[in-house]
Design a protein around this motif. Structure first.
Motif, short mmCIF file in Angstrom:
data_model
loop_
_atom_site.label_atom_id
_atom_site.label_comp_id
_atom_site.label_asym_id
_atom_site.label_seq_id
_atom_site.Cartn_x
_atom_site.Cartn_y
_atom_site.Cartn_z
N LEU A 216 -16.13 2.02 2.48
CA LEU A 216 -16.57 1.75 1.27
C LEU A 216 -17.15 0.45 0.83
O LEU A 216 -17.65 0.28 -0.21
CB LEU A 216 -15.00 2.23 0.52
N PHE B 221 0.97 -1.21 -0.06
CA PHE B 221 0.12 -0.01 -0.12
C PHE B 221 1.07 1.04 -0.03
O PHE B 221 0.50 2.17 -0.59
CB PHE B 221 -0.80 0.15 1.17
N GLU C 208 -5.17 9.15 -3.85
CA GLU C 208 -5.99 8.73 -2.85
C GLU C 208 -5.80 7.02 -3.21
O GLU C 208 -5.84 6.45 -4.14
CB GLU C 208 -7.16 8.93 -2.85
N ALA D 123 -9.19 -3.85 7.09
CA ALA D 123 -8.83 -2.63 6.71
C ALA D 123 -8.86 -1.41 7.62
O ALA D 123 -9.56 -1.86 8.85
CB ALA D 123 -9.55 -2.08 5.26
N ASP E 116 -11.62 3.98 7.35
CA ASP E 116 -11.77 4.77 6.04
C ASP E 116 -12.14 4.04 4.89
O ASP E 116 -13.10 4.39 4.12
CB ASP E 116 -10.56 5.75 5.82
N THR E 117 -11.39 2.91 4.73
CA THR E 117 -11.71 1.87 3.73
C THR E 117 -13.11 1.12 3.93
O THR E 117 -13.74 0.86 3.04
CB THR E 117 -10.40 0.98 3.55
N ASN F 254 -7.15 3.49 -0.84
CA ASN F 254 -7.61 2.74 -0.16
C ASN F 254 -7.72 1.16 -0.18
O ASN F 254 -8.02 0.95 -1.27
CB ASN F 254 -9.39 3.22 -0.12
N GLY F 255 -7.01 0.50 0.58
CA GLY F 255 -6.64 -0.87 0.28
C GLY F 255 -7.20 -1.69 1.60
O GLY F 255 -7.40 -1.13 2.77
N PHE F 256 -7.32 -2.91 1.38
CA PHE F 256 -7.80 -3.94 2.41
C PHE F 256 -7.06 -5.02 2.18
O PHE F 256 -6.72 -5.41 0.78
CB PHE F 256 -9.28 -3.98 2.57
N ALA G 56 -6.72 -2.73 -3.74
CA ALA G 56 -6.44 -1.49 -3.55
C ALA G 56 -7.39 -0.79 -4.38
O ALA G 56 -7.31 -1.25 -5.77
CB ALA G 56 -5.19 -1.16 -3.73
N SER H 66 -18.36 -2.27 -3.48
CA SER H 66 -17.06 -1.32 -3.57
C SER H 66 -16.98 -0.90 -4.81
O SER H 66 -17.86 -1.10 -5.83
CB SER H 66 -16.06 -2.38 -3.20
#
Length: 780
Positions: A519, A471, A482, A512, A515-516, A484-486, A612, A584
């Motif tokens: 989503l 990430f 930006e 995650a 913030d992620t 956003n990953g998990f 991601a 998502s």
């Protein structure tokens, strides 16, 4: 009798080639016009052979799959890999020899298997890498040494971007295949859906019919001068039958010259074809070979149609010793039989159309015949409309009067000149209406939301401690705004029992920050350390329910027979919070456990992969390439792709590209035909133009008259083509049970027609100025 016929035919041939400068100029114009059409027909006849040759080479590079094949001195471990670079697909293979690379079996196009650090590339890809444009792409190959280029037998075309990269990281049973033979036969392609098949049939008719119309128009170049010459022959004793045979001989001469020039144009184009790439397609010159029966058909039909068109045209011309008289001048052209042709076409489509509803069979010939009759009927309305409209025109500027008077004297010549435009626009309008509806039917929703994220990246083969570093690497890429990953971990419940194959159903746990997670799920709040269970979680027989207090082994593998590490238990907290899944940005909707990073020790996870979702700067076109360069092509677990909301099938995309290529060729042909036709009309009026200039007519006035003379029939043709095209489009849509989605498909086509008027006028001006010279008054 035969000798008389041969004598008259040869006399016509002599008139075509020995009639002085006017004679051979007329024959050359006819031959050029016919030659352009013949060249395009030969090109169309070469499409099957070009496609077949590409398919043969594609089959030749497919490897044979043999399960649990043993390693030998000649075997190779191989797998396909693909990457994308600036909108173009770059495909290839990873090769790993089991023995001596010089003895190992090779795919077509190379003489040995490359070893680690070596790569074979196609000539197009090599040029890209050498000139610096492929600098970013070279990083993806880990700057491997180029040891050769792939030969034509290993490529689909000269623009194919392909590579063979040597490696030592493949495992035959895990991510690759061991083989000793290339050239494995693949399964036949599935048949096209009925709506697409109808689209292909209509596309072929629409693209080829203008060529036939153009050839029929070209063989009538110089008809006025020919008729006057035949009238002179009547004065010295020739009868009507002799003049018809002489006209046939002259037409055959022009058509034969057209065949020769068409063959020459085709040969030149065949040599140059490798230099062009259209919508990603390219072909080798050796593949452009007309099918034998199609080429023979062209060679027979072009002269035969030239004679037939000439004799049919002479039926309405009375050639006598006193001059030439044309039938219909007073009575006018008849409308009824033109409407009959149009009606027959519509009825044919109505007859063959119902079989499409609820049936997978398509009567290709019936539909092609109906479309052909309809388009011919629309085109036949043009001469009648031009005669009726220009016959009522009066007054206006001098240039307008010159143009309208010329059209009134011979409206048929002007109508013939733009008939190709009419049939092309009518067919294109109908085709565009059908195309839009078929595209909408074929289009599928991906579920992706480019408004929330422009890209996605994933890695399915990464160690847990390294996952979090990925990430950070993505965030540092220039142009990424930006991330956003998990992480996704497969965790095995302590009470999970293996099935008969030894597999234990794991729980997919998504990890995650808050913030992620927002989503991915909807909650009433989120704090680091929280664990969520979605309401749409589905229980399975072999997978115990994740209740509070349940334990998961972070070190366990889902396969019981795998090596098991010392257990490391993770316990679900008592306050598991409820949540609802939401789609998502990548379109995924997955129920189950969602865990914040503070609730689990990520570095201890055994089985994990990362996802991601990214936002990127649209002004930096190479951001996506830098992201793809985070892993080499040998790392098959890494993927990076741009998000799109909709997509179409490969079959439809292939049809679309073929349509665009054909449209470009036909547009160029129509433009060339209109220029040749305009020059031929100016040549017929050479003396009149010289007389007008001698009496003081301004050159600008004559130039404007040429513009009006071209514009009036073209505008009328566009109006008729628009109405006819919309009607044909509605009939075709009814056949495939679709409704119109693009009622304004004619607007860009009409715009292209108006632009063509201006271009043809500008292109014909040099000939116009030359024909205004005083020497045009000279006569014998």
């Amino acid at each position: 009798m035969i000798k008389v016929w041969i004598r008259d035919l040869l006399m016509g041939v002599r008139f075509a080639v020995t009639g002085g400068r006017p004679g051979w100029t007329r024959t050359l114009l006819t031959g050029t016009g016919v030659g352009l059409g013949v060249a395009v027909l030969l090109l169309a006849a070469s499409v099957p052979s070009a496609i077949h040759a590409g398919d043969v080479r594609d089959v030749a590079r497919q490897y044979e799959y043999v399960e649990d094949a043993p390693a030998t001195d000649t075997s190779v471990v191989v797998t396909h890999v693909f990457t994308e670079y600036r909108g173009k697909t770059v495909g290839g293979m990873l090769l790993q020899p089991d023995g001596d690379p010089d003895r190992t079996v090779t795919p077509p196009g190379i003489d040995r298997v490359p070893t680690k650090g070596e790569i074979y590339v196609s000539p197009k890809l090599k040029r890209m890498l050498d000139d610096g444009d492929g600098k970013l792409l070279a990083e993806r190959f880990e700057n491997a040494k180029v040891v050769g280029t792939i030969g034509p037998e290993g490529l689909s075309g000269p623009a194919d971007m392909r590579f063979y990269l040597g490696t030592d990281t493949l495992t035959a049973w895990k991510d690759a295949t061991r083989t000793e033979r290339f050239g494995h036969n693949t399964a036949d392609n599935d048949p096209l859906p009925p709506s697409m098949l109808v689209l292909v049939v209509v596309m072929v008719v629409v693209l080829l019919l203008p060529i036939a119309v153009f050839i029929a128009t070209a063989v009538r170049f110089g008809s006025e001068g020919r008729d006057r010459r035949l009238a002179a022959l009547r004065l010295v004793g020739a009868d009507s039958a002799m003049t018809h045979r002489m006209a046939a001989g002259e037409a055959v001469t022009g058509a034969t010259l057209g065949l020769l020039l068409g063959g020459l144009f085709f040969a030149v184009g065949r040599v140059l074809v490798e230099k062009f790439e259209v919508f990603g397609y390219s072909v080798y010159s050796v593949d452009v070979v007309p099918a034998g029966w199609l080429a023979a058909l062209v060679l027979l039909l072009v002269p035969a149609s030239a004679v037939m068109v000439t004799l049919l045209a002479m039926r309405k011309v009375a050639i006598s010793p006193l001059g030439v008289a044309r039938e219909g001048t007073d009575r006018g052209r008849r409308l009824w039989w033109r409407l009959v042709v149009l009606l027959l076409g519509a009825l044919s489509l109505g007859f063959f159309g119902p079989s499409m509803r609820g049936d997978s069979t398509v009567n290709e010939w019936g539909i092609a015949g109906g479309v052909l009759l309809t388009l011919v009927g629309v085109t036949l309305l043009l001469p009648w409309a031009v005669e009726r409209v220009v016959g009522r025109m009066r007054g206006g500027p001098l240039s307008w009067q010159l143009a309208t008077r010329r059209l009134q004297l011979n409206s048929g010549l002007a109508a013939r000149a733009v008939s190709g435009v009419t049939v092309a626009v009518a067919g294109a309008v109908a085709l565009q209406m059908l195309y839009s509806s078929v595209e909408l039917r074929d289009r599928s929703e991906t579920g992706q939301d480019p408004g929330r994220a422009t890209m996605a990246a994933s890695h399915y083969d990464v160690e847990a401690p390294e996952a979090l570093d990925w990430f950070e690497r993505i965030r540092k890429v220039e142009g990424v705004t930006e991330v956003n990953g998990f992480l996704v971990a497969d965790l095995v419940h302590e009470r999970a029992k293996p099935d008969e194959d030894g597999w234990r159903a794991p729980h997919q746990v998504r990890i995650a920050d808050c913030d992620t997670l927002r989503l991915l799920i909807k909650t009433d709040g989120c704090r680091d350390g929280d664990v969520f269970l979605t309401s749409d979680y589905e229980e399975e027989e072999y997978r115990p329910e994740p209740k509070p207090g349940a334990r998961f082994d972070l070190h366990a593998s889902e396969y019981a027979e795998d090596e098991q590490l010392e257990p490391l238990w993770w316990t679900l907290p008592k306050n598991i919070r409820p949540a609802t899944t939401t789609e998502s940005p990548t379109g995924e909707l997955s129920g189950g456990l969602y865990v914040t990073t503070g609730a689990i020790d990520v570095k201890e996870l055994r089985s994990v992969w990362l996802e991601a979702m990214l936002r990127t700067d649209p002004a930096d076109r190479d951001t996506v390439e830098h992201i793809r360069n985070l892993a080499p092509v040998t790392d098959r677990g890494f993927q990076a792709y741009e998000l799109v909301s909709t997509t179409n099938s490969d079959e439809f995309n292939g049809i679309r590209n073929a349509l665009f290529i054909g449209a470009v060729v036909i547009l160029l042909l129509i433009g060339a035909s209109m220029i040749v036709s305009t020059i031929e009309q100016l040549r017929e009026r050479k003396r009149q133009l010289s007389v007008l200039v001698a009496f003081g007519t301004k050159r600008s006035t004559l130039g404007m008259s040429v513009l009006w003379q071209t514009a009036i029939p073209v505008v009328l043709g566009l109006v008729i083509a628009t109405g006819g095209g919309i009607g044909l489009g509605v009939l075709l849509l009814r056949m495939v049970d679709e409704s119109a989605t693009d009622w304004f498909a004619f607007l860009p086509l009409v715009g292209a027609g108006l632009l063509m008027i201006a271009l043809v006028t500008v292109a014909s001006l040099p000939s116009l100025w030359r024909m205004m010279r005083p020497d045009g008054l000279r006569t014998e």
